[in-house]
Design a protein around this motif. Structure first.
Motif, PDB file in Angstrom:
ATOM      1  N   SER A 182      34.855  41.233  44.448  1.00  0.00           N
ATOM      2  CA  SER A 182      36.122  40.962  45.133  1.00  0.00           C
ATOM      3  C   SER A 182      36.085  39.529  45.641  1.00  0.00           C
ATOM      4  O   SER A 182      35.115  38.796  45.410  1.00  0.00           O
ATOM      5  CB  SER A 182      36.304  41.934  46.311  1.00  0.00           C
ATOM      6  OG  SER A 182      35.423  41.609  47.371  1.00  0.00           O
ATOM      7  N   SER A 183      37.120  39.166  46.368  1.00  0.00           N
ATOM      8  CA  SER A 183      37.160  37.820  46.943  1.00  0.00           C
ATOM      9  C   SER A 183      36.639  37.795  48.369  1.00  0.00           C
ATOM     10  O   SER A 183      36.908  36.855  49.113  1.00  0.00           O
ATOM     11  CB  SER A 183      38.594  37.278  46.911  1.00  0.00           C
ATOM     12  OG  SER A 183      39.434  38.057  47.758  1.00  0.00           O
ATOM     13  N   ALA A 184      35.884  38.821  48.774  1.00  0.00           N
ATOM     14  CA  ALA A 184      35.360  38.857  50.142  1.00  0.00           C
ATOM     15  C   ALA A 184      34.390  37.713  50.398  1.00  0.00           C
ATOM     16  O   ALA A 184      34.389  37.113  51.475  1.00  0.00           O
ATOM     17  CB  ALA A 184      34.683  40.202  50.413  1.00  0.00           C
ATOM     18  N   PHE A 185      33.553  37.381  49.407  1.00  0.00           N
ATOM     19  CA  PHE A 185      32.516  36.374  49.602  1.00  0.00           C
ATOM     20  C   PHE A 185      32.759  35.104  48.795  1.00  0.00           C
ATOM     21  O   PHE A 185      32.396  34.016  49.234  1.00  0.00           O
ATOM     22  CB  PHE A 185      31.152  36.954  49.231  1.00  0.00           C
ATOM     23  CG  PHE A 185      30.766  38.147  50.065  1.00  0.00           C
ATOM     24  CD1 PHE A 185      30.311  37.986  51.361  1.00  0.00           C
ATOM     25  CD2 PHE A 185      30.883  39.424  49.555  1.00  0.00           C
ATOM     26  CE1 PHE A 185      29.964  39.080  52.129  1.00  0.00           C
ATOM     27  CE2 PHE A 185      30.538  40.533  50.323  1.00  0.00           C
ATOM     28  CZ  PHE A 185      30.084  40.359  51.618  1.00  0.00           C
ATOM     29  N   VAL A 186      33.314  35.247  47.606  1.00  0.00           N
ATOM     30  CA  VAL A 186      33.616  34.092  46.759  1.00  0.00           C
ATOM     31  C   VAL A 186      34.939  34.353  46.040  1.00  0.00           C
ATOM     32  O   VAL A 186      35.420  35.481  45.989  1.00  0.00           O
ATOM     33  CB  VAL A 186      32.509  33.837  45.703  1.00  0.00           C
ATOM     34  CG1 VAL A 186      31.178  33.508  46.379  1.00  0.00           C
ATOM     35  CG2 VAL A 186      32.356  35.036  44.783  1.00  0.00           C
ATOM     36  N   SER A 187      35.493  33.317  45.474  1.00  0.00           N
ATOM     37  CA  SER A 187      36.718  33.483  44.705  1.00  0.00           C
ATOM     38  C   SER A 187      36.409  34.114  43.351  1.00  0.00           C
ATOM     39  O   SER A 187      35.435  33.722  42.684  1.00  0.00           O
ATOM     40  CB  SER A 187      37.385  32.123  44.485  1.00  0.00           C
ATOM     41  OG  SER A 187      38.440  32.239  43.547  1.00  0.00           O
ATOM     42  N   PRO A 192      32.649  34.995  35.766  1.00  0.00           N
ATOM     43  CA  PRO A 192      33.016  35.015  34.343  1.00  0.00           C
ATOM     44  C   PRO A 192      34.406  35.622  34.159  1.00  0.00           C
ATOM     45  O   PRO A 192      34.816  36.495  34.935  1.00  0.00           O
ATOM     46  CB  PRO A 192      31.934  35.906  33.727  1.00  0.00           C
ATOM     47  CG  PRO A 192      30.768  35.784  34.662  1.00  0.00           C
ATOM     48  CD  PRO A 192      31.345  35.625  36.028  1.00  0.00           C
ATOM     49  N   GLY A 193      35.132  35.175  33.125  1.00  0.00           N
ATOM     50  CA  GLY A 193      36.539  35.511  32.960  1.00  0.00           C
ATOM     51  C   GLY A 193      36.901  36.962  33.149  1.00  0.00           C
ATOM     52  O   GLY A 193      37.742  37.307  33.999  1.00  0.00           O
ATOM     53  N   TRP A 194      36.278  37.879  32.388  1.00  0.00           N
ATOM     54  CA  TRP A 194      36.647  39.292  32.467  1.00  0.00           C
ATOM     55  C   TRP A 194      36.279  39.891  33.815  1.00  0.00           C
ATOM     56  O   TRP A 194      37.002  40.727  34.372  1.00  0.00           O
ATOM     57  CB  TRP A 194      35.959  40.069  31.340  1.00  0.00           C
ATOM     58  CG  TRP A 194      34.456  40.090  31.432  1.00  0.00           C
ATOM     59  CD1 TRP A 194      33.596  39.160  30.937  1.00  0.00           C
ATOM     60  CD2 TRP A 194      33.668  41.084  32.088  1.00  0.00           C
ATOM     61  NE1 TRP A 194      32.294  39.514  31.232  1.00  0.00           N
ATOM     62  CE2 TRP A 194      32.306  40.698  31.934  1.00  0.00           C
ATOM     63  CE3 TRP A 194      33.968  42.255  32.767  1.00  0.00           C
ATOM     64  CZ2 TRP A 194      31.262  41.451  32.452  1.00  0.00           C
ATOM     65  CZ3 TRP A 194      32.925  43.011  33.286  1.00  0.00           C
ATOM     66  CH2 TRP A 194      31.591  42.613  33.125  1.00  0.00           C
ATOM     67  N   LEU A 195      35.145  39.420  34.388  1.00  0.00           N
ATOM     68  CA  LEU A 195      34.722  39.935  35.679  1.00  0.00           C
ATOM     69  C   LEU A 195      35.645  39.426  36.787  1.00  0.00           C
ATOM     70  O   LEU A 195      35.998  40.167  37.710  1.00  0.00           O
ATOM     71  CB  LEU A 195      33.281  39.487  35.943  1.00  0.00           C
ATOM     72  CG  LEU A 195      32.463  40.303  36.934  1.00  0.00           C
ATOM     73  CD1 LEU A 195      32.330  41.745  36.468  1.00  0.00           C
ATOM     74  CD2 LEU A 195      31.081  39.678  37.106  1.00  0.00           C
ATOM     75  N   GLY A 196      36.045  38.162  36.667  1.00  0.00           N
ATOM     76  CA  GLY A 196      36.976  37.603  37.645  1.00  0.00           C
ATOM     77  C   GLY A 196      38.318  38.298  37.622  1.00  0.00           C
ATOM     78  O   GLY A 196      38.959  38.468  38.664  1.00  0.00           O
ATOM     79  N   ALA A 197      38.778  38.715  36.428  1.00  0.00           N
ATOM     80  CA  ALA A 197      40.049  39.428  36.328  1.00  0.00           C
ATOM     81  C   ALA A 197      39.988  40.758  37.064  1.00  0.00           C
ATOM     82  O   ALA A 197      40.931  41.146  37.780  1.00  0.00           O
ATOM     83  CB  ALA A 197      40.402  39.659  34.864  1.00  0.00           C
ATOM     84  N   ILE A 198      38.863  41.461  36.918  1.00  0.00           N
ATOM     85  CA  ILE A 198      38.694  42.718  37.652  1.00  0.00           C
ATOM     86  C   ILE A 198      38.654  42.447  39.152  1.00  0.00           C
ATOM     87  O   ILE A 198      39.296  43.145  39.947  1.00  0.00           O
ATOM     88  CB  ILE A 198      37.399  43.430  37.198  1.00  0.00           C
ATOM     89  CG1 ILE A 198      37.505  43.828  35.729  1.00  0.00           C
ATOM     90  CG2 ILE A 198      37.133  44.656  38.067  1.00  0.00           C
ATOM     91  CD1 ILE A 198      36.213  44.400  35.158  1.00  0.00           C
ATOM     92  N   GLY A 199      37.899  41.408  39.541  1.00  0.00           N
ATOM     93  CA  GLY A 199      37.798  41.068  40.949  1.00  0.00           C
ATOM     94  C   GLY A 199      39.125  40.693  41.574  1.00  0.00           C
ATOM     95  O   GLY A 199      39.404  41.039  42.724  1.00  0.00           O
TER      96      GLY A 199
END
Length: 258
Positions: A182-187, A192-199
């Protein structure tokens, strides 16, 4: 009036039980404080937020994480009552079924308010400041409690489903990936792209990003649709979770003992 009276009485029962184990309750409140100190001062030096200080970015994220921690606490509480036969004894009493679940929800929200107060004091002590005044700050706290309300019903359902405290360990393990993804600790844009989309679409991210905006704290900016519409998602996600898990919890409770 009977349902309200029963709800108050059952919520009071839970609060009285908390008084009998102050040590575990205190640990629950102080654990997020430890995480703030650890991430803020041990790892924070390696974190660079584009438009501000990392601690100002971290505190709203930890406020949201504190709401998530309520889920695992709820699962453990419900499974413990089930394992000890407390749930069955209460079911045998002339008590409104609605009040039994509502009482637990009310007690959990009171616990969340205290947890938020502890975290706000911690944040202020380490230099965090809400920049946009009283009303936006109250709106941010409202979003946090709205998220906790949704997690309450998720926790009640899972607790009724799992039944034993030992099986609740699985939920405690799963809470951490949800929190860190999630964006609790970092953006999420740094992932990585697919992981960031889930986050980005994580309900926790929606609330964390929304309250950063309401507090006027630094963010990584609106890097995708989810972050650009975080307030709307912070309202929508808990509504969806509540609409899904509240009836599931009620049905599961009615099915106990069959």
């Amino acid at each position: 009036m009977t349902a309200i009276t029963d709800t108050t009485a059952l919520a009071g029962r839970i609060l009285l039980h908390w008084r009998q184990r102050p040590g575990s309750i205190l640990v629950g409140f102080l654990f997020p404080v430890l995480m703030v100190l650890m991430f803020g001062y041990l790892f924070g030096g390696a974190m660079a937020v584009p438009d501000g200080d990392y601690l100002d970015f971290l505190i709203p994220g930890m406020l949201a994480m504190t709401m998530l921690f309520g889920l695992e606490a709820m699962v453990v509480a419900v499974t413990t009552d089930t394992a000890k036969g407390v749930t069955e004894r209460i079911r045998a009493m002339p008590v409104s079924a609605t009040a039994i679940l509502a009482g637990r929800g009310v007690a959990d929200l009171l616990n969340a308010v205290v947890g938020l107060a502890v975290m706000v004091v911690t944040g202020l002590l380490v230099g965090w400041t809400p920049e946009r005044g009283l009303l936006p700050s109250l709106a941010a706290f409202g979003l946090l409690l709205w998220l906790r309300f949704a997690f309450t019903w998720v926790g009640i359902y899972l607790g009724l489903l799992l039944k034993t405290p030992e099986s609740a360990v699985a939920v405690q393990i799963l809470v951490w990936p949800v929190g860190f993804l999630s964006s609790a600790f970092v953006s999420p844009s740094t992932m990585p792209g697919w992981l960031g989309a889930i986050g980005s679409w994580n309900p926790l991210s929606a609330t964390a990003t929304a309250i950063r905006d309401l507090f006027g704290n630094p963010t990584w900016g609106a890097t995708d649709w989810a972050s650009a519409h975080s307030v709307a998602l912070a309202l929508l996600w808990p509504a969806v979770l509540t609409a899904l898990f509240l009836p599931l919890a009620a049905n599961r409770y009615r099915a106990l003992g069959r």
